[in-house]
Enzyme design. Structure first.
Site, PDB file in Angstrom:
ATOM      1  N   ARG A 237      84.338 -46.320  24.832  1.00  0.00           N
ATOM      2  CA  ARG A 237      83.014 -46.146  24.244  1.00  0.00           C
ATOM      3  C   ARG A 237      83.198 -45.737  22.791  1.00  0.00           C
ATOM      4  O   ARG A 237      84.157 -45.044  22.444  1.00  0.00           O
ATOM      5  CB  ARG A 237      82.196 -45.083  24.990  1.00  0.00           C
ATOM      6  CG  ARG A 237      81.638 -45.575  26.321  1.00  0.00           C
ATOM      7  CD  ARG A 237      80.504 -46.579  26.118  1.00  0.00           C
ATOM      8  NE  ARG A 237      79.881 -47.009  27.357  1.00  0.00           N
ATOM      9  CZ  ARG A 237      80.172 -48.128  27.994  1.00  0.00           C
ATOM     10  NH1 ARG A 237      81.119 -48.934  27.501  1.00  0.00           N
ATOM     11  NH2 ARG A 237      79.538 -48.467  29.103  1.00  0.00           N
ATOM     12  N   GLU A 266      76.994 -48.159  17.327  1.00  0.00           N
ATOM     13  CA  GLU A 266      76.731 -49.594  17.445  1.00  0.00           C
ATOM     14  C   GLU A 266      75.262 -49.862  17.789  1.00  0.00           C
ATOM     15  O   GLU A 266      74.624 -49.045  18.463  1.00  0.00           O
ATOM     16  CB  GLU A 266      77.665 -50.241  18.469  1.00  0.00           C
ATOM     17  CG  GLU A 266      77.521 -49.816  19.908  1.00  0.00           C
ATOM     18  CD  GLU A 266      78.549 -50.527  20.793  1.00  0.00           C
ATOM     19  OE1 GLU A 266      78.125 -51.358  21.612  1.00  0.00           O
ATOM     20  OE2 GLU A 266      79.772 -50.255  20.655  1.00  0.00           O
ATOM     21  N   HIS A 284      81.765 -55.911  20.867  1.00  0.00           N
ATOM     22  CA  HIS A 284      81.630 -55.373  22.227  1.00  0.00           C
ATOM     23  C   HIS A 284      81.635 -56.508  23.263  1.00  0.00           C
ATOM     24  O   HIS A 284      80.680 -56.686  24.028  1.00  0.00           O
ATOM     25  CB  HIS A 284      80.356 -54.537  22.355  1.00  0.00           C
ATOM     26  CG  HIS A 284      80.424 -53.541  23.482  1.00  0.00           C
ATOM     27  ND1 HIS A 284      79.809 -52.318  23.435  1.00  0.00           N
ATOM     28  CD2 HIS A 284      81.047 -53.578  24.691  1.00  0.00           C
ATOM     29  CE1 HIS A 284      80.028 -51.651  24.553  1.00  0.00           C
ATOM     30  NE2 HIS A 284      80.784 -52.399  25.327  1.00  0.00           N
TER      31      HIS A 284
END
Length: 317
Positions: A237, A266, A284
């Site tokens: 993460r 993000e 991602h």
């Protein structure tokens, strides 16, 4: 008929499976749910399929203290965007999709390791810019992974899958740091501290869950312990890494490079990172393979089906 709300469009096979079982509403947007959308979902649906960015916080549950919703069948293994304690207090069960993401995420870690160590992103930009003048013996010299030492931070399913690829596929030595020793089917050295791990490896891979316990786990102190040629890889993460400290470490040559699939804020990626040649930036895509996303979605549907059949969801958290 049981009403289910899907917060983003999932693969067609998943939507079709859910529609056969439930009165399904699929939100067409791909952005995270707003506060009002989350409150409406809790108030008007029996089950919700949220995913990354849908911040079902304690405040959301406090605003809807008696929700109609009985289950949040999260699409994804990570669920740090859901306050599980607050959900439980409101009578809402939470499930996730472990297992389905393991190999795909491990493959993404290897992609980042290779791209970062071998300067592949830098090389592609050179070619696309029309600036490549041809092969020569000292062009874009990177780091060979064979025989090097990889350090895994967090030796769960994904960490072990990465370590296996490194050991069996690339002949790398494996070291790791985790809360407890692991019984593994490959040789690996456990380090007592994160700093000692960081200091002893050529590549440091982050594979811990998100959440308060791991927020800024990789900070200036850890980065300063790393060797100057070492690379940092994050497929966990974004907020596990203190982004400002990473930018400083990269810009001053404190570490050799980084490969990132996730970011602290993000989808915002700092301009400083985008301007650096010694960092690989992916959007991602850790689980972005059709088969994997279908498997994740079908696990979410299976969790919903079991719950509304009066059974415990297979992947209750």
């Amino acid at each position: 008929m049981t009403k289910v709300y899907m917060s983003r469009p999932l693969p067609e096979r998943v939507q079709a499976a859910a529609a056969e079982l439930f009165d399904l509403t699929v939100r067409p947007q791909t952005s995270p749910l707003s506060v009002e959308e989350m409150r409406t979902a809790l108030r008007e649906y029996d089950g919700v399929v949220p995913t990354l960015g849908d911040m079902f916080s304690a405040e959301i549950f406090a605003a809807e203290p008696s929700p109609r919703c009985q289950v949040l069948a999260n699409f994804g293994v990570g669920y740090n965007h859901i306050d599980v304690d607050a959900a439980s207090a409101a009578g809402v069960v939470v499930s996730n999709t472990p297992g389905a993401v393991t190999d795909a995420t491990a493959d993404t870690a290897m992609t980042l390791m290779l791209m970062s160590a071998r300067r592949a992103g830098e090389g592609e930009r050179l070619v696309r810019a029309g600036a490549w003048e041809g092969w020569h013996p000292t062009q874009l010299l990177g780091m060979h992974l064979g025989g090097k030492t990889v350090g895994i931070v967090g030796m769960g399913r994904i960490g072990q899958a990465i370590a296996r690829r490194c050991h069996f596929g690339f002949g790398m030595n494996v070291a790791y740091h985790s809360r407890s020793p692991k019984t593994l089917d490959f040789p690996a050295q456990r380090k007592d501290s994160l700093q000692s791990l960081a200091a002893s490896v050529d590549v440091l891979v982050i594979a811990v869950p998100g959440g308060d316990a791991t927020h800024h786990l990789i900070n200036a102190q850890v980065l300063s312990a790393m060797q100057a040629h070492a690379h940092l890889i994050n497929i966990a993460r974004g907020n596990v890494v203190e982004e400002a400290a990473l930018i400083e470490a990269l810009s001053t040559g404190q570490i050799g490079g980084a490969g990132l699939d996730v970011y602290e804020f993000e989808p915002t990626v700092p301009d400083a990172l985008k301007a650096m040649e010694n960092v690989v930036l992916l959007p991602h895509i850790g689980t972005a393979a059709l088969e994997v996303r279908e498997d994740m979605g079908m696990m979410s549907v299976a969790n919903l089906k079991a719950f509304f059949a009066g059974e415990s969801p297979p992947n209750k958290v």
